[in-house]
Design a protein around this motif. Structure first.
Motif, PDB file in Angstrom:
ATOM      1  N   HIS A 176      -0.861  -1.934   9.735  1.00 66.12           N
ATOM      2  CA  HIS A 176      -2.089  -2.187   8.996  1.00 66.12           C
ATOM      3  C   HIS A 176      -3.334  -1.690   9.723  1.00 66.12           C
ATOM      4  O   HIS A 176      -4.121  -0.964   9.132  1.00 66.12           O
ATOM      5  CB  HIS A 176      -2.258  -3.616   8.494  1.00 66.12           C
ATOM      6  CG  HIS A 176      -3.416  -3.630   7.568  1.00 66.12           C
ATOM      7  ND1 HIS A 176      -3.303  -3.338   6.239  1.00 66.12           N
ATOM      8  CD2 HIS A 176      -4.735  -3.699   7.815  1.00 66.12           C
ATOM      9  CE1 HIS A 176      -4.504  -3.255   5.713  1.00 66.12           C
ATOM     10  NE2 HIS A 176      -5.398  -3.475   6.639  1.00 66.12           N
ATOM     11  N   HIS A 211       0.725  -8.751   4.617  1.00 68.45           N
ATOM     12  CA  HIS A 211       0.725  -8.395   3.191  1.00 68.45           C
ATOM     13  C   HIS A 211       1.672  -7.231   2.898  1.00 68.45           C
ATOM     14  O   HIS A 211       1.875  -6.900   1.743  1.00 68.45           O
ATOM     15  CB  HIS A 211      -0.695  -8.112   2.681  1.00 68.45           C
ATOM     16  CG  HIS A 211      -1.374  -6.931   3.307  1.00 68.45           C
ATOM     17  ND1 HIS A 211      -2.726  -6.864   3.493  1.00 68.45           N
ATOM     18  CD2 HIS A 211      -0.889  -5.772   3.799  1.00 68.45           C
ATOM     19  CE1 HIS A 211      -3.037  -5.717   4.051  1.00 68.45           C
ATOM     20  NE2 HIS A 211      -1.947  -5.039   4.251  1.00 68.45           N
ATOM     21  N   HIS A 212       2.260  -6.629   3.927  1.00 75.11           N
ATOM     22  CA  HIS A 212       3.219  -5.569   3.661  1.00 75.11           C
ATOM     23  C   HIS A 212       4.622  -6.101   3.401  1.00 75.11           C
ATOM     24  O   HIS A 212       5.510  -5.336   3.054  1.00 75.11           O
ATOM     25  CB  HIS A 212       3.257  -4.571   4.822  1.00 75.11           C
ATOM     26  CG  HIS A 212       1.969  -3.812   4.939  1.00 75.11           C
ATOM     27  ND1 HIS A 212       1.723  -2.670   4.227  1.00 75.11           N
ATOM     28  CD2 HIS A 212       0.852  -4.065   5.641  1.00 75.11           C
ATOM     29  CE1 HIS A 212       0.512  -2.239   4.497  1.00 75.11           C
ATOM     30  NE2 HIS A 212      -0.049  -3.063   5.356  1.00 75.11           N
TER      31      HIS A 212
HETATM   32 CU   LIG Z   1      -1.981  -3.344   5.178  1.00 75.80          CU
END
Ligand SMILES: [Cu+2]
Ligand code: HEM
Lengths: 707, 206
Positions: free
Chosen positions: A309, A358-359
């Motif tokens: 990220h 969030h991945h």
């Molecule tokens: Cu991300």
């Protein structure tokens, strides 16, 4: 199979010998099509032939034109940050040719993929894996590293990086990674687990072959290079700013570069750790991420995205920096809201470390954890929104020129906001569960990467190419190319939002629902537009070189620029500045022009000390490529030799005192006075004539609000 | 900078010239490097933390911990750090390169002793079947201890190289800055070892 030979994975079925490891003639993909003729093997072999022939063509060209010595002494051993920056960007372009070609092949496959396309499943998987890896690590990263290399010292008024030789070594390591990925096109095969290469699918049990090893070593070695770049940039910005250049007087690009450097320093170690643990699993039978004996692949997912990220912000922040310089320069206005832009950049950098989960919302955490990360992700939209408003406010009532950079900026405005919105949608775990792993994701990340990052890079190339080479890029060709990128992107990727919502998974070699076919045909057309856009770049470059006399801007300031790099001739001298400037405010050069005192001759010149050329970069490149290739193919002697030579060199290197190269004050004076004399002979060109041959790089400033 | 000259690195006693300015940049860069190394070790610690229970029926913390040996290793490494500080001090106060070298060689010998002890311990682990291939827990243990051991070994190479440089060139500004950086590295490895000692071994058997 040879029973006596020891292999790292007993019973893995590889025929191993001490000399060539597990490498055999049969691994050469050049020959695949002759052994098993099919469209699939034709595509694979053609790709490797193209790679080999292109390399051969370059070798022949260099030999015929007798350019080897020039290549070596002007470029490969140079520690000049400007040349290193240009080499990074060139690497990015070369790799991008491959990435775009793969993208087009993939889109062609998907247009035929109703109940199975023309490529085999493995080949398709290899394609999206190499495409993703190449685009992120060997296109996007070299692009932004190149820009930071070129611009940071010039913008803060320094002569070079804090550690010039280390800078060259970083480039060498990036080249190693790129070389390994290119070699995989010809020798053996790449991995099939996507650019994220999740184990256990890429572990020894499921894929003992060389593919995942190529990935690991390309990523680990180039990752170390990127980390060292981050270190170098951060130290340069902290320690080498010109007198008077306080933090709050730095150009915004330097702020974004600083934040990116901090992210590089903190976010690359997780990637290195994940890669090395994966290597231990694969080569030495460890159990970090395996299915059995206590391994836990979730550790990999966390490590990877702790890097992954922040990585997306590593890539996008310098692009934001370019857009900031672009709006101010091409609207001839002071940047609106400098402070909020700086704060927004910093907030993004900090928050980007708190969202990695969030991945993988779908991988088994509790709803509470998902909610926390969802909220953190949503929060990032706020500083990003601030930026978009800042740019709009800067353009407001400015003296806007709708030239190539501004066309990219317009495309960015319209398209990037869509990508950002789809990101906010994805941040919500409940929605994410529905569209996870579909083409919706593919649409989202191309939407932020292409119009966000890549458009920024191309706009930046149009802005700073004249600085680096002394002539502008061809305006019409550039404009057509820019429109092709915008149209091509929209056609290729916007339909994917729809098919994603209809349930078409990403990374799938075939689909079963005939409703997708029309969309796939539209995106195929889009892919061809993108291909022509890429060719457009080459045409632009070619036309510009041909017309370089009309386009020449040797005096150095073609766009009425605001920051220090424009206060030098184009191309700037090796030492950047005849004397280190004293900074009294933001937008240093704009201030000087507004006060009517640009280009003053200094009263006193001094000798300038510059670091000498070095072979360190090439040397590290050779050693680490040997290590990476040797470990991939289990050619132990090669890997050990590479490692020993490298270690021995690190041991001995400090014994040799590196003296500086001294440029006498007189030489500097002559060069500088010739440049200033050339300026005083000409009349400044105002913004109406910016793209005419009258523009020689001396701007008649018409900035009412320069300071 | 010119207006208010500062003694950038009192620890090296380089004065106020260009050498001090260069050393300041170099040492700051090295701090940043140590930060990346700290992140690396932190992550390996974290992975170890998640794998403490993953023994897969194989040897666990009790079997792999020999507190007596660990105590000696700790003493050796801390002693090595102590000797290094004396080397730094004699460099700072210009007590001659002989003294600096003697303390450096104490530091190196002690660290070498540490590595030998560690090697013996690890060989013992192999004998009782506690190899990294046995379980996730052991993989993480070997990786963490091995990573630290490798760092110490590289540090030893650094001492070797620096010793040669000091013998050849004396304690020049450049070499003083290198000694300072190696010292930072040395003490950093000590701190990491304190983490390993308490989190891997003490917590393992407590
Ligand atoms: Cu991300
Ligand atoms: C220029 C034209 C491009 C085309 C035609 C293209 C096409 C594609 C296609 C077809 C896929 C596979 C989608 C799937 O999994 O079903 C893909 C994946 C991907 N692309 Fe692109 N792409 C392009 C440019 C880029 C750029 C500029 C970047 C980044 C800077 C990029 C990064 C990626 C990544 C990271 C993946 C994911 C790979 C994976 O699944 O592991 N692409 N692209």
């Amino acid at each position: 199979m040879n029973e006596d030979a020891w292999t790292p994975i007993p019973g893995s079925g590889f025929d191993w010998n001490p000399l060539t490891g597990r490498l055999h003639w049969g691994d050469l993909k050049l020959l695949e099509v002759f052994e098993d003729p099919s469209i699939n093997s034709f595509v694979a072999s053609a790709a490797s032939w193209i790679a080999v022939l292109a390399a051969l063509a370059i070798v022949i060209l260099l030999t015929v034109k007798r350019r080897w010595g020039w290549l070596w002494s002007e470029w490969l051993v140079s520690v000049d940050h400007k040349k290193i920056g240009i080499m990074y960007i060139l690497t990015g372009f070369v790799m991008m040719a491959r990435g775009v070609a793969e993208g087009v092949v993939m889109r062609t496959h998907q247009a035929t993929a109703y109940q199975g396309g023309f490529l085999s499943n493995e080949h398709w998987a290899e394609l999206f894996s190499t495409h993703g890896t190449v685009m992120i690590f060997f296109v996007a990263m070299p692009f932004i590293t190149g820009f930071m290399n070129y611009l940071i010292p010039l913008q803060i008024g320094a002569r070079d990086m804090a550690f010039p030789v280390l800078n060259q070594i970083s480039l060498g390591l990036t080249a190693t990674g790129g070389a390994l990925v290119m070699i995989s096109l010809v020798v053996g095969a790449f991995e099939t687990g996507g650019w994220t290469a999740y184990p256990p699918f890429t572990g020894a049990d499921f894929d003992p072959g060389p593919g995942p090893d190529y990935w690991v070593w390309a990523i680990v070695l180039s990752g170390i290079g990127s980390m060292l770049s981050g270190l170098n940039f951060a130290v340069t910005i902290y320690k080498l700013r010109a007198p008077g250049m306080t933090f709050m007087r730095m150009p915004v690009f330097c702020w974004t570069a600083l934040c990116t450097s901090i992210l590089l320093v903190f976010a690359l170690p997780p990637l290195t750790v994940a890669g090395l643990m994966q290597a231990l699993d694969r080569l030495a039978g460890f159990h970090f991420f395996t299915n059995d004996l206590g391994g836990n692949m979730m550790n990999y997912a966390n490590l990877f995205w702790m890097f992954g990220h922040p990585e997306v912000y590593i890539l996008i922040l310098p692009a934001y920096g370019i857009y900031s310089e672009l709006t101010a320069t091409f609207a001839a206005k002071k940047l609106y809201g400098y402070t909020s832009l700086v704060l927004a950049t910093m907030s993004i950098a900090v928050v980007s470390f708190c969202v990695w989960l969030h991945h993988f919302y779908t991988m088994g955490q509790s709803p509470t954890i998902n909610a926390a990360f969802g909220i953190a992700t949503g929060i990032i939209a706020i500083p990003t929104g601030v930026k978009v408003y800042v740019w709009m406010a800067t353009l407001w009532r400015g003296r806007i020129r709708f030239t190539v950079p501004m066309i990219y900026m317009a495309g960015f405005f319209m398209l990037f906001v869509i990508g950002g919105f789809s990101g906010i949608i994805l941040a919500n775990p409940a929605i994410n569960w529905q569209v996870h792993n579909t083409q919706f994701i593919v649409a989202h990340f191309h939407n932020v990467l292409l119009p966000g990052l890549i458009f920024g890079i191309f706009a930046g190339v149009h802005i700073w190419f004249p600085k680096a080479f002394g002539f502008r890029l061809h305006e019409r060709a550039g404009a057509i190319t820019a429109f092709l990128w915008i149209a091509g992107f929209s056609l290729t990727f916007l339909p994917l939002y729809v098919v994603g919502l209809l349930g078409y998974p990403r990374r799938s070699a075939a689909f079963e629902d005939p409703a997708f076919i029309p969309y796939m045909i539209v995106t195929l057309c889009g892919a061809f537009v993108l291909l022509s856009a890429f060719i457009g770049l080459i045409v632009t470059l070619w036309l510009s070189v041909r017309h370089r006399d009309e386009l020449a801007v040797p005096l150095g300031d073609p766009w009425d620029g605001r920051t220090l790099e424009w206060a030098t001739p184009s191309p700037p001298p090796h030492y950047n500045f005849a004397v280190i400037p004293e900074i009294t405010g933001r937008d240093a050069f704009a201030t000087e022009k507004a006060e009517g005192r640009p280009y003053v001759t200094p009263t006193e010149y001094r000798d300038i000390h510059m670091p000498r050329d070095s072979v360190a970069g090439v040397f590290v490149f050779l050693c680490t490529t040997a290590i990476g290739f040797g470990l991939t193919w289990w050619i132990w002697w090669l890997a050990i030799l590479g490692a020993l030579v490298l270690l021995g060199w690190m041991f001995i290197y400090p014994f040799f005192d590196r003296t500086d190269e001294v440029i006498p004050a007189e030489t500097v004076r002559l060069a500088n006075e010739a440049w200033i004399a050339a300026i005083s002979l000409r009349e400044g060109v105002d913004r109406d004539d910016e793209t005419t041959p009258r523009n020689r790089g001396f701007a008649a400033t018409d900035m009412e609000q320069a300071t | 900078m010119s207006a208010k000259a500062q003694n950038a690195h009192p620890g090296m006693n380089l004065g106020y010239g260009e050498g001090a300015r260069k050393a300041e940049v170099d040492v700051f860069g090295f701090w940043v490097f140590l930060m990346t190394d700290l992140v690396t070790f932190g992550l390996v610690f974290a992975i170890f933390g998640t794998m403490v229970g993953a023994t897969a029926g194989g040897p666990g913390p009790e079997e792999v911990t020999d507190l007596r040996s660990i105590a000696i290793q700790t003493a050796l490494l801390l002693g090595s750090s102590f000797a290094f500080s004396w080397a730094s001090l004699s460099m700072k106060y210009d007590r001659g390169r002989g003294r600096t070298l003697i303390f450096l060689s104490f530091a190196a010998t002690s660290a070498l002793g540490f590595l030998v002890m560690e090697f013996i311990d690890l060989r013992h682990l192999v004998e009782i079947g506690a190899t990294p291939q046995r379980s996730g827990y052991l993989s993480a243990l070997w990786a963490l201890v091995g990573l630290h051991g490798l760092h110490v070994a590289v540090g030893l190479l650094g001492v070797g190289s620096l010793t040669g440089q000091i013998l050849l060139y004396g304690l020049t500004d450049k070499i003083k800055s290198r000694v300072t950086r190696l010292g930072l590295y040395w003490h950093f490895l000590d701190i990491v070892w304190v983490g390993i000692f308490s989190m891997v071994y003490l917590a393992g058997v407590a």
